[in-house]
Each structure stands twice: as structure tokens, then as C-alpha cells.
Design a protein around this motif. Sequence first.
Motif, PDB file in Angstrom:
ATOM      1  N   ASP A   1      -6.118  11.530  10.447  1.00 48.38           N
ATOM      2  CA  ASP A   1      -5.573  12.684   9.745  1.00 48.38           C
ATOM      3  C   ASP A   1      -5.083  13.887  10.578  1.00 48.38           C
ATOM      4  O   ASP A   1      -5.440  15.058  10.328  1.00 48.38           O
ATOM      5  CB  ASP A   1      -6.727  13.103   8.497  1.00 48.38           C
ATOM      6  CG  ASP A   1      -6.043  14.031   7.544  1.00 48.38           C
ATOM      7  OD1 ASP A   1      -4.981  14.364   7.520  1.00 48.38           O
ATOM      8  OD2 ASP A   1      -6.756  14.949   6.845  1.00 48.38           O
ATOM      9  N   ARG A   2      -4.299  13.352  11.345  1.00 45.44           N
ATOM     10  CA  ARG A   2      -3.755  14.552  12.225  1.00 45.44           C
ATOM     11  C   ARG A   2      -2.361  13.927  12.582  1.00 45.44           C
ATOM     12  O   ARG A   2      -2.184  12.641  12.717  1.00 45.44           O
ATOM     13  CB  ARG A   2      -4.522  14.656  13.743  1.00 45.44           C
ATOM     14  CG  ARG A   2      -6.007  15.006  13.671  1.00 45.44           C
ATOM     15  CD  ARG A   2      -6.113  16.363  13.082  1.00 45.44           C
ATOM     16  NE  ARG A   2      -7.382  16.919  13.083  1.00 45.44           N
ATOM     17  CZ  ARG A   2      -8.179  16.554  12.227  1.00 45.44           C
ATOM     18  NH1 ARG A   2      -7.775  16.063  11.019  1.00 45.44           N
ATOM     19  NH2 ARG A   2      -9.504  17.037  11.873  1.00 45.44           N
ATOM     20  N   GLY A   3      -1.335  14.955  13.057  1.00 46.22           N
ATOM     21  CA  GLY A   3      -0.184  14.542  13.586  1.00 46.22           C
ATOM     22  C   GLY A   3       0.860  14.094  12.523  1.00 46.22           C
ATOM     23  O   GLY A   3       0.601  14.241  11.118  1.00 46.22           O
ATOM     24  N   GLY A   4       1.952  13.188  12.689  1.00 44.61           N
ATOM     25  CA  GLY A   4       2.749  12.699  11.862  1.00 44.61           C
ATOM     26  C   GLY A   4       2.299  12.256  10.600  1.00 44.61           C
ATOM     27  O   GLY A   4       2.578  12.539   9.681  1.00 44.61           O
ATOM     28  N   PRO A   5       1.313  10.978  10.637  1.00 48.95           N
ATOM     29  CA  PRO A   5       0.880  10.526   9.462  1.00 48.95           C
ATOM     30  C   PRO A   5       0.262  11.429   8.289  1.00 48.95           C
ATOM     31  O   PRO A   5       0.247  11.259   7.286  1.00 48.95           O
ATOM     32  CB  PRO A   5      -0.134   9.369  10.095  1.00 48.95           C
ATOM     33  CG  PRO A   5       0.547   9.155  11.417  1.00 48.95           C
ATOM     34  CD  PRO A   5       1.061  10.304  12.005  1.00 48.95           C
ATOM     35  N   ALA A   6      -0.346  12.582   9.070  1.00 45.33           N
ATOM     36  CA  ALA A   6      -0.881  13.439   7.866  1.00 45.33           C
ATOM     37  C   ALA A   6       0.082  14.169   7.157  1.00 45.33           C
ATOM     38  O   ALA A   6      -0.293  14.544   5.942  1.00 45.33           O
ATOM     39  CB  ALA A   6      -1.747  14.766   8.740  1.00 45.33           C
ATOM     40  N   GLU A   7       1.314  14.174   7.552  1.00 46.72           N
ATOM     41  CA  GLU A   7       2.425  14.574   6.764  1.00 46.72           C
ATOM     42  C   GLU A   7       3.215  13.600   5.998  1.00 46.72           C
ATOM     43  O   GLU A   7       4.109  13.823   5.144  1.00 46.72           O
ATOM     44  CB  GLU A   7       3.293  15.585   7.612  1.00 46.72           C
ATOM     45  CG  GLU A   7       2.671  16.705   8.272  1.00 46.72           C
ATOM     46  CD  GLU A   7       3.503  17.563   9.051  1.00 46.72           C
ATOM     47  OE1 GLU A   7       4.848  17.571   8.680  1.00 46.72           O
ATOM     48  OE2 GLU A   7       3.070  18.268   9.583  1.00 46.72           O
ATOM     49  N   THR A   8       3.384  12.342   6.786  1.00 45.69           N
ATOM     50  CA  THR A   8       4.033  11.243   6.085  1.00 45.69           C
ATOM     51  C   THR A   8       3.500  10.240   4.914  1.00 45.69           C
ATOM     52  O   THR A   8       4.059   9.691   4.395  1.00 45.69           O
ATOM     53  CB  THR A   8       4.654  10.187   7.177  1.00 45.69           C
ATOM     54  OG1 THR A   8       3.858   9.823   7.887  1.00 45.69           O
ATOM     55  CG2 THR A   8       5.527  11.226   7.962  1.00 45.69           C
ATOM     56  N   VAL A   9       1.921  10.226   5.081  1.00 46.99           N
ATOM     57  CA  VAL A   9       1.329   9.489   4.170  1.00 46.99           C
ATOM     58  C   VAL A   9       0.544  10.621   3.150  1.00 46.99           C
ATOM     59  O   VAL A   9       0.279  11.495   3.402  1.00 46.99           O
ATOM     60  CB  VAL A   9      -0.063   8.712   4.933  1.00 46.99           C
ATOM     61  CG1 VAL A   9      -0.763   8.101   4.006  1.00 46.99           C
ATOM     62  CG2 VAL A   9       0.577   7.873   6.139  1.00 46.99           C
ATOM     63  N   ILE A  10       0.783   9.966   1.840  1.00 48.83           N
ATOM     64  CA  ILE A  10       0.201  10.906   0.811  1.00 48.83           C
ATOM     65  C   ILE A  10      -1.086  10.244   0.555  1.00 48.83           C
ATOM     66  O   ILE A  10      -1.291   9.145   0.206  1.00 48.83           O
ATOM     67  CB  ILE A  10       1.008  10.650  -0.477  1.00 48.83           C
ATOM     68  CG1 ILE A  10       2.376  11.259  -0.270  1.00 48.83           C
ATOM     69  CG2 ILE A  10       0.485  11.633  -1.671  1.00 48.83           C
ATOM     70  CD1 ILE A  10       3.705  10.945  -1.342  1.00 48.83           C
ATOM     71  N   ASP A  11      -2.277  10.845   1.088  1.00 55.84           N
ATOM     72  CA  ASP A  11      -3.721  10.534   1.001  1.00 55.84           C
ATOM     73  C   ASP A  11      -3.860  10.109  -0.321  1.00 55.84           C
ATOM     74  O   ASP A  11      -3.775  10.624  -1.364  1.00 55.84           O
ATOM     75  CB  ASP A  11      -4.574  11.427   1.368  1.00 55.84           C
ATOM     76  CG  ASP A  11      -5.944  11.052   1.650  1.00 55.84           C
ATOM     77  OD1 ASP A  11      -6.102   9.919   2.050  1.00 55.84           O
ATOM     78  OD2 ASP A  11      -6.937  11.834   1.722  1.00 55.84           O
ATOM     79  N   GLY A  12      -4.366   8.878  -0.740  1.00 50.78           N
ATOM     80  CA  GLY A  12      -4.873   8.672  -2.101  1.00 50.78           C
ATOM     81  C   GLY A  12      -3.936   7.869  -2.870  1.00 50.78           C
ATOM     82  O   GLY A  12      -3.999   7.210  -3.865  1.00 50.78           O
ATOM     83  N   GLN A  13      -2.624   7.814  -2.396  1.00 49.52           N
ATOM     84  CA  GLN A  13      -1.600   7.552  -3.198  1.00 49.52           C
ATOM     85  C   GLN A  13      -0.521   6.305  -2.404  1.00 49.52           C
ATOM     86  O   GLN A  13      -0.326   5.409  -2.775  1.00 49.52           O
ATOM     87  CB  GLN A  13      -0.506   8.630  -3.632  1.00 49.52           C
ATOM     88  CG  GLN A  13       0.670   8.129  -4.476  1.00 49.52           C
ATOM     89  CD  GLN A  13       1.365   9.369  -5.006  1.00 49.52           C
ATOM     90  OE1 GLN A  13       1.212  10.612  -4.452  1.00 49.52           O
ATOM     91  NE2 GLN A  13       2.259   9.205  -6.257  1.00 49.52           N
ATOM     92  N   THR A  14      -0.383   7.012  -0.932  1.00 50.25           N
ATOM     93  CA  THR A  14       0.133   5.812  -0.316  1.00 50.25           C
ATOM     94  C   THR A  14      -0.438   5.225   1.033  1.00 50.25           C
ATOM     95  O   THR A  14      -0.066   4.660   2.011  1.00 50.25           O
ATOM     96  CB  THR A  14       1.873   6.362   0.281  1.00 50.25           C
ATOM     97  OG1 THR A  14       1.588   7.301   1.089  1.00 50.25           O
ATOM     98  CG2 THR A  14       2.336   6.691  -0.705  1.00 50.25           C
ATOM     99  N   GLY A  15      -1.482   5.586   1.024  1.00 54.67           N
ATOM    100  CA  GLY A  15      -2.624   5.346   2.162  1.00 54.67           C
ATOM    101  C   GLY A  15      -3.837   6.091   1.718  1.00 54.67           C
ATOM    102  O   GLY A  15      -3.969   6.961   1.009  1.00 54.67           O
ATOM    103  N   LEU A  16      -4.676   6.074   2.997  1.00 54.80           N
ATOM    104  CA  LEU A  16      -5.993   6.887   3.154  1.00 54.80           C
ATOM    105  C   LEU A  16      -5.751   7.324   4.571  1.00 54.80           C
ATOM    106  O   LEU A  16      -5.440   6.968   5.591  1.00 54.80           O
ATOM    107  CB  LEU A  16      -7.268   5.927   3.102  1.00 54.80           C
ATOM    108  CG  LEU A  16      -7.577   5.357   1.641  1.00 54.80           C
ATOM    109  CD1 LEU A  16      -8.682   4.365   1.633  1.00 54.80           C
ATOM    110  CD2 LEU A  16      -7.755   6.566   0.614  1.00 54.80           C
TER     111      LEU A  16
END
Length: 142
Positions: free
Chosen positions: A73-88
Amino acid sequence: ELNVNLKIVGSGPDEGRLKNLSTNNIEFLGKVDREELRDLYQNCQALIVTQEEDFGIAAVEAQACGRSVIAYDRGGPAETVIDGQTGLLFEKQTKQSLKDAIDSHSRVKWESTACRKNSLRFSQAAFVNSLKEKIKAYARYS
């Protein structure tokens, strides 16, 4: 420890050390071409990203193929992944935190259409449209 199959794409300075630590359920693929990478994304359970990345194109590519992402939960994936919807997203770079995320991920039915739709926010067309809007807004105020 979870006895799940893992495929690692790419190579790096830690590859030898990681191979020595790995078990027979971990496969090191090295560099793959775009077609093979797309096939790997389309047929995986999830993409796992354990490090902090500036943008993290792999997370967007996996979602474009309809696959969810398990990511630090840092950097790009924290902004490109919707937690609980498109990933964890997991908060600590620890073995236990990653194991917990993989376990939690396995208990969710992920919607490939939600992953794909989310990836479109980062498409070339979305970028061009956003840039045009910014230029128009700037032109109005200058």
C-alpha cells in the motif's frame, strides 16, 4: 508456506539468492515477451506486487486483463488499485502481512469487469482527454 504456485517474471540482482530460498512451487520465468506476459496476466489468480513502485504499470496491466492485484500500500499501486474492489493492499512489507493478504484475497470473488474498468482510467485516451481539458482550462485563465 501457503503452498500456492508462484510465477516470477523478470530478473534482478537478487534472483540467485531468491532461487536458493525458493521451493518447487515457485517458477522463475525471467524476461518474457508481451504476448506471454498478457497470457500470464489473463490466466493468473492475482498479480502480487511486494515493493513500492513509482507508478507500477504491472498493476494496471493486470487489471486491464481483468485480474485483481495484491500490492504493498505505497506508491503507484496505492493509487491504481481500488482496495477491496480491484485488489487488496497490505500495509507492512512482512511475510505475515503478505500471507494474510493472499489468504484474504482467496476468499473473495473478484469481478474482472471492475478490474478492467478501473484500468481504463490510465489508458492513452483518458490521458489525452485529461490533458486537453487542462490545456482548455489554462487557456481560459491566461
